[in-house]
Design an enzyme around this catalytic site. Sequence first.
Site: not given
Length: 609
Positions: A489-490, A492-494
């Site tokens: 998730v992290a 994927w965000h940036d």
Amino acid sequence: MMNPLDLFKVEVLDNRFRPRQPQPLPNAQRSRWNTPEYYLYGLVFLTIPALMFKSVYDISQPTHPEYPRYAPLLSPGWIPGRMVDNSDLQYRGFRSNLLCLALLLVLHPLARRTYEYLQFATNGSSSRANASTVARGKNESTKETANSRLQGRVRFDLVFALIFLAALHGISTIKVLLIVYLNYQIPTRLPKQYAGIATWVFNIGIMFANELCRGYQFAHIFALLLPAQTTNATGKTPQTTQANWGVWLDSYGGLTPRWEVLFNITVLRMIAFNFDYLWMRDRRESSPIEKKNLDPANLPEKERVSSGASPIDFSLATYLAYTLYSPLYLAGPIITFNDYISQCRYPLRNLTRGYIIPYAIRFLLCLLTMELCLHYLYAVAISKSNPDWRTSYTPFQLSMLGYFNLHIIWLKLLLPWRFFRLWSLIDGIDPPENMVRCMSDNYSALAFWRGWHRSFNQWIIRYIFVPLGGSRVSKGRAVANFIAVFTFVALWHDINLRLLAWGWLVVLFVLPELIASYLFPAKQYENRPDVYRWLCGIGAVGNILMMMAANLVGFAVGLDGLQGLVDGIVGSLGGRVFLLAACGTLFVGAQVMFEVREAEKRRGVVMKC
């Protein structure tokens, strides 16, 4: 006629929460609203929120000593006498283009209806009758009509998507299409035992490559691939021919030249298609829908997601139409390929004006709230101006700066998600609602992540968490699964250290809730429900503080900024007294949240967030 208060019920946001039979759930408790305890809580709600707003409003005045520090980050506003805090780059792009997007929201569905009318008008009077039926959103019973509707929608979605991409990304549309096409080859060409691993390697690699190569600029590509040639016919400083060609091509980058910034949402759809295809191959001998004797025109969401598409639906055209679907291309919400195909073939019966109009009103109210916050509360600009947290503001002001920073983050994500979902609803596709709770209506870390970016959460559960074994494994394995999920998730965000720290903090802060639920099971307090509720309220205070800290690190002020905020709040006796009072206020808020959820149970609403 709808009661105005009903507009704020969760059922208005998403039909998935609307009970088929509105009757209380078996575990619903009696209402506590008309009790002395909740009268006291009501008094707190009548006074404290006004003080919270006033604290940030006071430090957002031109007369405040710190105002010159962040004034350059403000812009002229439309409210007389007020500047607007438009310093958040991510939201500024949405806000500046909102009128153009609103025009597109109107023109796209009109273009589809025109296309459908012309398509069926060429096939005689019976087809025209079918076209008018489809335009009104009624289900058709025959497979031929349903397949014809699917083919028509796919053709329109694909053509419109190519035009939309060309306007957005210009020449870089070629890069987008190439990546999407290469992903399609993985499940359709590779042996099944390698396709799953290859899908993850390819898509995670693409996210890293997009970031590191900054969108693969043609000037850089030509400089690497073509031999260096120079020209000085004009007498100017020699330049390489390939650099000239590359710069010229890069100049046609469309309205959004940095396509790679928006591409991560497409990565999720690419992964969803690949695994829906691979899982379809496991069950292609028999249809689960036929096995269960279900009506394909009236499938529940669970069946649409798990088996809404058939083998013939996994073509390149349907893949491109789904992956590049215009209303959801820029920001989502995320819908699975199976669900998209099912809704294209059979329109949902509950997708009516009575559902869409209240949703549009909710969006407009949130947009107005955001505008008022940006014009009167300059929390984002203050945080970006690198203030001296310890000396410039009181502990109360510091805590409210952090709080309203988080609220603006919530709104800046909610507004694009709801706008694009509204566009999709008008177009006849119902994706999940991303934000089902207000940011201030969360007390559980686990439930918070189910309701924040909810479609992403459902995607993670389907394509990562469950394949890893979910939570029905050993405690150590479950923690490892959570770490894997939030690391993805992290990333994927940036791809940066701050968001990795955020992802790992989330996992760390989930553990106390898991441990507390194990040490204090609800069954032990069946005869003392109020005691259990107050114990849960104390735990909720800790959860809320930890969730605020994690999100401030990941999306607002970073680790250094959080340290400055904490030092400013607890670095003095007055600050520590304030912190105790804040915890009491959060306890009151948690009790009201508990009762809101009990009210939902009394209406028959089933939610896990």
